[in-house]
Motif scaffolding. Structure first.
Motif, PDB file in Angstrom:
ATOM      1  N   LEU A 157       0.821  -1.211   0.000  1.00  0.00           N
ATOM      2  CA  LEU A 157       0.000   0.000   0.000  1.00  0.00           C
ATOM      3  C   LEU A 157       0.857   1.263   0.000  1.00  0.00           C
ATOM      4  O   LEU A 157       0.359   2.360   0.196  1.00  0.00           O
ATOM      5  N   ASP A 158       2.162   1.058  -0.131  1.00  0.00           N
ATOM      6  CA  ASP A 158       3.088   2.180  -0.066  1.00  0.00           C
ATOM      7  C   ASP A 158       2.940   2.960   1.230  1.00  0.00           C
ATOM      8  O   ASP A 158       2.826   4.181   1.246  1.00  0.00           O
ATOM      9  N   ILE A 159       2.903   2.221   2.346  1.00  0.00           N
ATOM     10  CA  ILE A 159       2.823   2.908   3.653  1.00  0.00           C
ATOM     11  C   ILE A 159       3.953   2.427   4.551  1.00  0.00           C
ATOM     12  O   ILE A 159       3.771   2.204   5.746  1.00  0.00           O
ATOM     13  N   ARG A 218      -0.232  11.494  -5.210  1.00  0.00           N
ATOM     14  CA  ARG A 218      -0.722  11.254  -3.871  1.00  0.00           C
ATOM     15  C   ARG A 218      -2.229  10.986  -3.871  1.00  0.00           C
ATOM     16  O   ARG A 218      -2.738  10.099  -3.193  1.00  0.00           O
ATOM     17  N   ASN A 238      -4.114   7.625  -2.774  1.00  0.00           N
ATOM     18  CA  ASN A 238      -5.139   7.597  -1.741  1.00  0.00           C
ATOM     19  C   ASN A 238      -6.435   6.965  -2.254  1.00  0.00           C
ATOM     20  O   ASN A 238      -7.190   6.377  -1.482  1.00  0.00           O
ATOM     21  N   ARG A 283      -5.798   3.186  -2.131  1.00  0.00           N
ATOM     22  CA  ARG A 283      -5.776   2.679  -0.767  1.00  0.00           C
ATOM     23  C   ARG A 283      -7.204   2.510  -0.268  1.00  0.00           C
ATOM     24  O   ARG A 283      -8.031   3.405  -0.405  1.00  0.00           O
ATOM     25  N   ALA A 291     -13.246   9.999   2.709  1.00  0.00           N
ATOM     26  CA  ALA A 291     -12.051  10.098   1.874  1.00  0.00           C
ATOM     27  C   ALA A 291     -12.283   9.486   0.484  1.00  0.00           C
ATOM     28  O   ALA A 291     -11.498   9.707  -0.423  1.00  0.00           O
ATOM     29  N   HIS A 292     -13.341   8.690   0.360  1.00  0.00           N
ATOM     30  CA  HIS A 292     -13.603   8.032  -0.924  1.00  0.00           C
ATOM     31  C   HIS A 292     -15.052   8.236  -1.359  1.00  0.00           C
ATOM     32  O   HIS A 292     -15.837   7.299  -1.390  1.00  0.00           O
ATOM     33  N   ARG A 318      -0.632   4.310  10.561  1.00  0.00           N
ATOM     34  CA  ARG A 318      -0.426   3.644   9.294  1.00  0.00           C
ATOM     35  C   ARG A 318      -1.740   3.048   8.775  1.00  0.00           C
ATOM     36  O   ARG A 318      -2.024   3.051   7.585  1.00  0.00           O
ATOM     37  N   GLU A 321      -3.578   5.711   7.241  1.00  0.00           N
ATOM     38  CA  GLU A 321      -2.951   6.002   5.966  1.00  0.00           C
ATOM     39  C   GLU A 321      -3.427   4.981   4.924  1.00  0.00           C
ATOM     40  O   GLU A 321      -3.739   5.320   3.785  1.00  0.00           O
ATOM     41  N   SER A 322      -3.510   3.725   5.372  1.00  0.00           N
ATOM     42  CA  SER A 322      -3.897   2.658   4.439  1.00  0.00           C
ATOM     43  C   SER A 322      -5.335   2.823   3.972  1.00  0.00           C
ATOM     44  O   SER A 322      -5.747   2.217   3.009  1.00  0.00           O
ATOM     45  N   ARG A 323      -6.094   3.629   4.702  1.00  0.00           N
ATOM     46  CA  ARG A 323      -7.475   3.835   4.278  1.00  0.00           C
ATOM     47  C   ARG A 323      -7.580   5.003   3.318  1.00  0.00           C
ATOM     48  O   ARG A 323      -8.670   5.456   2.992  1.00  0.00           O
ATOM     49  N   GLY A 324      -6.456   5.566   2.943  1.00  0.00           N
ATOM     50  CA  GLY A 324      -6.468   6.621   1.948  1.00  0.00           C
ATOM     51  C   GLY A 324      -6.980   7.944   2.468  1.00  0.00           C
ATOM     52  O   GLY A 324      -7.480   8.762   1.709  1.00  0.00           O
TER      53      GLY A 324
END
Lengths: 351, 599, 291, 353
Positions: A75-77, A101, A105, A108, A139-140, D229, D232-235
């Motif tokens: 997940l590139d984290i 970015r 996101n 993710r 966020a989505h 993290r 973060e993984s949840r965007g």
């Protein structure tokens, strides 16, 4: 209301016919380095693997072998000071490192979701589960028509993981048991209907009953939602039961990769480490004396032995093992092993 | 609630005249005032800095004589038989416009009497037969000089503000109470009159006026914890002489606040103690001058009741080891007249010695110059012996000495460090404890201290002795308390019966208290001073170790024409008056037209 | 015993390794050690002259007087050296008292639980809330002691409460742990349980607390002297500052060394302690160590 | 929530009660017995026995000859009625009045310093955490640790020397100038600010580092934590991450320390206010100690404690807003436990001693 997405699920342990579609998630020659200069450590060292749509893919290894870092890389984290120093991760053919970015996101959680190790610490301690869900939905916005639809779907998922939605929504992390948290984490990971879910040690922190429950739930979800699952574990029993494909890591490198049958079938071509690992699994019926622990310790990544990293602990080690790092070689079925001895015994030709 | 400043309303500040263009006189006031205050002079929170600048006394006393006065609110006074008749200056007004009359004096006397002030122990009655005449009747046995000294120095407060606190029978109650108190203090306070007085006083002291109605040269404008602002009042009878448009007092609650004001030239005048560093740095500045005047005595009291300090030889020995000259240098430096002062351990300040003892008599007194050999001889003859470098007492225990002093005066701490070094190297293990506040009496009573520190300041030499050797009580001695927690204890523990040269075996505290109250200046006083000086000098119940010097730093940057100095900065009469009296001295300077803004 | 030795060995090795990486901590440790040495041997190597000579006041630095002289002509460096012991002595004594009271109350409370625990913790809460410095100043001004032990006791009057609380919560979680349970089942007495089982496990935390307590006690102690609310007796840095301020040393160039020398001595020590604490923190806190 | 508040109220009141009792025993039973000290002080002033008794009663609100338990109850009763007695030195002043004059100034200084140093410290601490591996961050960390290890009274001396004595830029000695009218006007407010600069600066210089280091420490550990993290993984957006996930949680320990530091700063006001002659409660306490004015001393001590208890209570009320677990039953550890953990984080300037 639509339930799963995409094709009806294929059964656990089977992979769709090769070549139908390109892999949904590819790891290509990935190296992740922590720190810089002479003291730096490669937690993941030139690892490649491919996850096909509908796969249940297990990444196996002892603790400290870099498998969690690999999961983060999906997940590139990767937590600082770690960073990708070479290679890349591709989702549906697109390199994560090439994405902006914003794009990242969007991928993710909506495409690739992650359930963190034991989920104990995966929730912000001072906001409610509901708030976590809302933040994710917010966020989505592209996934659901409205926020309430998303919430509704989360409730449905809670039911799937056998939790009571009304009790869970307003709870804080501290009010849930370990098993409940794990299940909430899975529901939360699925809320955006991702195509891939990455689970880091999904059963480690759970008691036996909850482990059982978890395995059932995961198999269930895979069946009903058709989601691809990548999980990281050191629990071979879990792998045997759940996974279709397996990749085994040792000290940052991939040492073997293949279907679950190839790995567990006795007598096949195998990496001595994997042999040792399977021997270390206590079975319910087997006597305790049958369990043979692997001698020695996982090497410190900062002080790796020369040649094969497993050689100091390996019963089959030969002089070449201390000199030359073995290549990861594939047989005709796609089964990969990185061992001078195993590859030679089976007469697999060098590349 | 925000500070006491609310108590004043600046709208009533004096009008600004062209004259106010000159800078206000800025005074760095040593020891300052607290963070709360009251404009009620009967309150303990009254800012004493304002004394004599807003409220005038009847007269200002001029030291060192006990009988010299400069008239202020009183224009003249005479003794008529047993009466002191005081004539008031006519035509005076208060700052609220009301006239100044004998009622103001009478009410002030009555009201101050309720808190034991105004020297009611000196007179039996006070009346105001006419608006400009007040009559005090002396108590039998009290000399007229003592009565004058007790009465004339008092400041008078306006009846228009405080007269309402005078209850109808207060005058009779006052007389009754003080007549009884002369015989039996506690019976007096338990009497009906005593209770009536207490009631009046508690009401009076809690009163908090919003403004201050004075009659002095200045009028209060505003006050904060940092500053007091006074403006010149043109209604003052000698206003034409006063050169300053106003005064700013700055609160120097500790000395190290004041030093930067001096060095940074932000103040014109200060009465703070100046350590050698500051003195020498001011000496390098052409605009700063220092006037030096004698003020009071530092006395170190022995715990006379406690072994081995009950032995005269031991006390004498310690007097020989005390390095008084070095102590003075440590405090006042090696330059200036302060460095030359070396007091004699006889309980009298140098100028008292000069006034009341003849040179021949002074010569007979033992100067106790630093002489460890004599001290050794004295201790040996008392049965002490040296073990290694330490003295051992006859009972076999090491000879130790603890000195308790007040920590806030670092100059005293400094000079006591010198003494401790000297005593230590002589072989007496000495501990110095400098503590906040001063609790001389409990420390002596409970025996925690072997030596403790007090200061005395008087014009009357007998009072000077009584302040230490007298009974602990109304007159404030330290010997054999009669009142309070330690009543019946020994206190300083000298006597009570001792052989006083010239007087024979007498009860020390009783005798000195009586003499201080009844003996007027004259031959008998001189004789008695000689007797007590010899007692203190020979038996050393306490060591007078230093004569406190008042150092006045003044700047000629903004103000010139300060009162003249004598040779080497030595104080002249006005400075001495300031040193003894404080603000009344300042008042006299102003009435002489001194301290003028630079043109 | 051998186990202890090897553990100590490992401890020193770790300490050394971490200090090597953290120069600040290493210097801090060295400075603290130096001050300790000065505190022990100071009074034997430096001598305060018994002869006071005000004529020699405030001499500039020279070979005989590297930091010049004070108001009575005494050598400032000697005063500084002699004044180290009273400060360090009281600081360390106070920290020892704080730590022992805190640990005992915390362990006992956490181990016993129940009523004793509630009572002890309510008392602890009170001391945790009272502004320590104000109470210390009030008590110190009343008691008027010049004994280091009494002064140290006053300084630790409230400081123990925080440690007691923290140790208790550690003890509570340890109480549930397997090895304490095992010890309990073996029937070990309370003293043994606390001493052998619980104490070693809260050790690291206590060690760090101890160092911070020393700095805290020195802060408060010097403050008391600087304010002049405790008896001024003998020589120490606080007394030097107090007298220097009172005697106007701040305001002339030649007297300034007398004031600033003890101030600098305190600042260096306090900073050194804090930096030294950092290495212990890293040593005992593996998560920080990784970073 | 209401149960939580009720519990905090009861606990606060209990502590206030205990401190009042403590002050009684300090006055009555400490060596150097304050009451007998007062009696002898008064007798030196020439008072009669009966006057002394009356005075002692007025000053300490106790009758020295009564049995101890009765003295105790009288005292408690009086204090609870707000009768803290009278000043020994200024017998016409009530202790309450003296304190009421002083307390607002201390609250002003302590409150302003706390806000300024908290804000500066949190900002610097967050920056240090975000840039933790850079050279600049290491340099700033060093400076900040040094500053926060210096005792505040020494900083006060240096400030006094530089900004009040050598360059008389800022005034000392009062809370406002003698030339302004007290009230809501520009001149007065300006004067109050100018007079507050030095004490506030002395506080801020020595205490912002405590916040910065604390914030850095907790932000670093929060940044390294799994749930960040996970978020973060949840965007989640960067803003959401830093504000809701990193910022809020790193602040939690700081808010806890806030309560502790209020107590510390009130204690420290004795040093700061004394050096700048700032007429707050610490200055008052110092003056009372130097004049052995026990009743003012105890009054100041009680009031400082009450101020600390009240501000702790306010922080406790505030705390559920940032950490809702506190108010939920069984959800979290007690406030006191959080505080105890805070004590370790307090460096020299913030020692609890």
């Amino acid at each position: 209301m639509s339930i799963g997405r995409g094709e009806p699920a294929s059964g656990a342990g089977t992979s769709p016919a090769a070549g139908l579609a390109r892999p949904i998630l590819e790891v290509d020659n990935l190296t992740v380095t922590f720190g810089d200069g002479p003291g730096s450590v490669r937690a993941v060292d030139e690892v490649s693997l491919a996850v096909e749509t509908g796969d249940i893919y297990a990444i196996v290894g002892e603790s400290g072998c870099g498998k969690s870092t690999l999961a983060y890389a999906l997940l590139d984290i990767i937590p600082p000071p770690g960073r990708v120093t070479s290679g890349e991760v591709r989702f549906k053919g697109r390199s994560l490192s090439q994405m902006s970015r914003g794009e990242l996101n969007r991928v993710r959680a909506a495409e690739v979701a992650m359930v963190f190790q034991a989920a104990m610490n995966a929730f912000h301690p001072v906001i409610t589960i509901g708030a976590h869900v809302d933040h994710t939905l917010q966020a989505h916005p592209e996934v659901f028509a409205s926020r309430s639809e998303g919430r509704e779907y989360f409730r449905y998922l809670l039911n799937l993981v056998r939790l009571r939605p009304e009790r869970t929504w307003d709870a804080y992390e501290s009010q849930l048991s370990g098993g409940m948290k794990q299940r909430v984490a899975i529901a939360l990971a699925l809320v955006l209907k991702p195509s891939v879910v990455v689970l880091d040690e999904p059963t480690t922190a759970l008691d036996v009953l909850n482990q059982r429950l978890m395995i059932d739930i995961l198999a269930d979800l895979h069946r009903s939602l058709g989601v691809s699952i990548v999980f990281v574990t050191h629990d071979l029993a879990l792998v045997a039961e759940l996974a279709g494909r397996v990749a085994v890591m040792y000290a940052g490198r991939l040492v073997e990769s293949g279907t679950v049958d190839e790995i567990f079938a006795s007598g096949g071509r195998r990496h001595p480490y994997v042999t040792a690992l399977t021997a270390a699994i206590p079975t319910v019926v087997g006597a305790v004396s049958d369990v043979r622990p692997i001698p020695g310790e996982v090497p410190n990544l900062a002080q790796l032995p020369p040649g094969c990293r497993f050689s100091p602990r390996c019963a089959l080690a030969e002089p070449i093992c201390q000199e030359q790092e073995p290549a990861l070689l594939q047989d005709d079925r796609g089964h990969l092993v990185a061992c001078h001895v195993a590859n030679r015994l089976l007469g697999v030709p060098s590349k | 609630m925000l500070g006491g400043g609310l108590l004043t309303s600046p709208a009533e500040a004096a009008p600004v005249s062209a004259f106010n263009a000159a800078p206000y006189l800025n005074m760095g006031e040593c020891c300052g005032w607290g963070s709360t205050w009251s404009y009620n002079p009967f309150s303990s929170a009254w800012p004493g800095q304002l004394n004599d600048l807003v409220y005038l006394p009847l007269a200002v006393q001029v030291p060192p004589s006990m009988t010299g006065f400069v008239p202020q609110l009183a224009s003249s006074w005479q003794a008529q038989g047993n009466n002191l008749v005081v004539h008031l200056r006519s035509g005076l007004k208060w700052q609220d416009g009301s006239a100044f009359t004998s009622k103001d004096v009478l009410d002030t006397a009555l009201l101050q009497g309720t808190e034991g002030n105004f020297n009611w122990s000196d007179f039996t009655n006070v009346t105001a037969p006419t608006p400009d005449e007040v009559v005090f009747t002396a108590r039998p046995g009290v000399p007229m000089a003592t009565l004058e000294q007790g009465v004339l120095i008092h400041r008078i407060f306006p009846a228009s503000v405080y007269g309402s606190f005078v209850t109808p029978n207060l005058d009779q109650e006052e007389v009754a109470y003080y007549n009884e108190a002369a015989k039996n203090q506690s019976a007096a306070s338990n009497s009906a009159a005593g209770k009536a007085l207490s009631a009046v006083f508690s009401k009076l002291s809690e009163y908090s006026p919003k403004k201050l109605v004075g009659n002095g040269p200045f009028q209060l404008v505003n006050m904060t914890t940092g500053e007091i602002k006074l403006t010149k009042w043109d209604g003052f009878f000698d206003a034409s002489k006063v050169q300053q448009p106003g005064i700013i007092f700055r609160n120097g609650s500790s000395n190290n606040l004041i030093y930067p004001w001096l060095i940074g030239n932000t103040t014109d005048f200060s009465n703070a103690y100046l350590p050698p560093t500051i003195i020498s740095s001011l000496k390098n500045k052409s605009n700063w001058h220092v006037a030096i005047a004698n003020s009071f005595e530092f006395n170190l009291l022995f715990n006379n009741k406690r072994y081995p300090f009950n032995l005269t030889k031991v006390r004498q020995a310690i007097a020989y080891v005390f390095p008084r000259a070095t102590m003075v240098t440590a405090t006042y430096g090696t330059v200036g007249p302060g460095a030359a002062v070396e007091p004699h351990p006889d309980g009298l300040s140098p100028w008292m010695e000069g006034s009341y003892l003849t040179p021949a008599e002074i010569k007979q007194l033992n100067p106790y110059n630093l002489d460890p050999a004599k001290a050794t001889a004295l201790l040996k003859s008392a049965g002490f012996h040296l073990s290694g470098s330490n003295w051992i007492m006859p009972n076999g225990k090491p000879f130790t000495l603890s000195i308790y002093i007040q920590s806030s005066a670092t100059d005293v701490v400094q000079s006591m460090e010198v003494a401790v070094n000297a005593l230590d190297s002589f072989g007496i293990q000495t501990t110095l404890l400098a503590i906040p506040g001063s609790e001389i009496v409990p420390d002596l009573e409970t025996g925690t201290a072997d030596m403790s520190w007090v200061t005395t300041v008087n014009l009357d030499p007998l009072l000077e002795f009584a302040d230490v050797l007298g009974r602990e009580g109304p007159n404030g001695g330290y010997n054999f308390p009669v009142l309070g927690t330690y009543a019946g204890d020994k206190g300083l523990g000298f006597g009570p019966v001792a052989n006083v040269p010239g007087l024979g075996k007498v009860n020390v505290p009783n005798t000195i208290d009586t003499q201080a109250a009844t003996v007027a200046p004259g031959k008998r006083m001189d004789q008695l001073v000689w007797d007590w000086a010899r007692l203190v000098n020979q038996q050393v119940p306490y060591i007078q170790w230093e004569n406190k010097l008042h150092q006045y730093a003044f700047s000629t940057t903004r103000y010139t024409d300060w009162p003249p100095l004598g040779k080497n900065g030595q104080a002249t009469a006005l400075w001495n008056d300031l040193s003894y009296n404080g603000n009344p001295g300042l008042l006299l300077m102003m009435e002489h037209g001194y301290i003028r803004p630079r043109a | 015993m051998r186990d202890l030795v090897s553990r100590l060995g490992a401890f020193w090795k770790d300490l050394w390794r971490l200090s090597k990486n953290d120069k600040g901590a290493m210097v801090g440790g060295a400075v603290v050690a130096l001050y300790c040495v000065v505190a022990v041997i100071g009074p034997y190597v430096a001598h305060l002259s018994r002869v006071t000579n005000p004529a020699d006041a405030y001499l500039p630095p020279s070979l005989a007087h590297p930091l010049g002289t004070g108001p009575l002509g005494q050598d400032i460096l000697s005063e500084l050296v002699v004044g180290t012991r009273p400060i360090m002595e009281v600081g360390i004594l106070a920290a020892l008292m704080t730590v022992s009271v805190g640990v005992v109350i915390g362990l006992v409370s956490g181990y016993l639980g129940g009523f004793a625990d509630s009572v002890l913790m309510r008392v602890t809460d009170v001391f945790l809330t009272i502004p320590g410095l104000a109470l210390v100043i009030v008590i110190a001004s009343l008691v008027r002691t010049s004994s280091p032990v009494v002064l140290a006791a006053i300084l630790s009057v409230t400081a123990w409460a925080g440690l007691a609380r923290a140790v208790r919560s550690q003890a509570l979680s340890l109480r549930e742990s397997d090895f304490v349970e095992a010890a309990r089942q073996q029937g070990l007495p309370l003293r043994n349980m606390v001493g052998r089982q619980l104490l070693p496990n809260v050790g690291p935390y206590v060690a760090i607390h101890f160092l911070l307590d020393v700095t805290g006690a020195i802060y408060a102690e010097v403050g008391l002297f600087v304010l002049g609310v405790v008896p001024i007796s003998g020589t120490n840095w606080g007394i030097m500052i107090y007298l220097a301020m009172g005697q106007g040393a701040l305001f002339t160039t030649k007297s300034m060394l007398y004031l600033f020398s003890p101030m600098v001595a305190i600042v260096i020590l306090q900073v050194a302690f804090v930096f030294f604490t950092r290495v212990l923190d890293a040593l005992f806190n593996p998560r920080l160590r990784v970073q | 929530m209401s149960r939580y508040i009720a519990r905090r109220v009861v606990a606060s009141l209990a502590i206030i009660y205990i401190v009042i009792s403590l002050s009684f025993f300090i006055v009555r039973l400490m060596p150097g017995n304050a009451v007998s000290a007062l009696e002898s002080q008064l007798s030196v002033q020439g008072m009669t026995t009966q006057q002394i008794d009356a005075q002692v009663n007025a000053i300490y609100a106790v009758t020295p000859k009564a049995p101890l338990w009765r003295q105790y109850f009288t005292y408690i009763g009086h204090v609870l009625e707000g009768k803290l007695g009278r000043s020994i030195i200024n017998q016409s002043e009530t202790v309450l009045h003296i304190i009421a004059n002083a307390l607002p100034w201390t609250i002003f200084i302590v409150g302003t310093s706390l806000i300024i140093s908290f804000v500066i410290g949190i900002a610097i601490g967050s920056a240090l955490a975000a840039l933790q591996h850079t050279r600049a961050a290491k340099a700033v960390s060093f400076v900040v640790s040094v500053l926060s290890s210096i005792p505040n009274y020494l900083v006060a001396i240096v400030l006094l020397y530089l900004l009040a004595d050598i360059h008389p830029i800022f005034p000392t000695g009062a809370a406002y100038s003698v030339n302004v009218t007290v009230g809501f006007n520009i001149a007065f407010i300006g004067s109050v600010i100018v007079h507050g600069v030095l004490p506030i600066a002395a506080y801020v210089i020595t205490s912002f580092g405590v916040w910065a280091l604390g914030m850095k420490g907790s932000a670093v550990s929060v940044l390294g934590s799994e749930y960040v993290r996970a978020a973060e993984s949840r965007g989640l957006s960067r803003r959401r991450l830093t504000q809701t996930y990193v910022g809020r949680n790193s602040m939690l320990p700081q808010v806890t320390t806030l309560a502790l530091s209020v107590g510390f700063m009130f204690g420290g006001s004795i040093f700061i206010e004394t050096y700048f002659s700032y007429p707050g409660i610490g200055y008052q306490l110092d003056q009372a100690i130097n004049s052995r004015d026990y009743s003012v001393m105890m009054g100041c001590f009680i009031l400082i404690t009450v101020a600390v208890v009240v501000s702790n209570f306010l922080v406790d009320l505030l705390y559920p807003l940032v950490d809702p677990r506190i108010a939920s039953p069984g959800g979290a550890r007690s406030v006191a436990d959080r505080r105890a953990e805070g004590t370790k984080a307090m460096p020299v300037g913030g020692s609890t001693a």
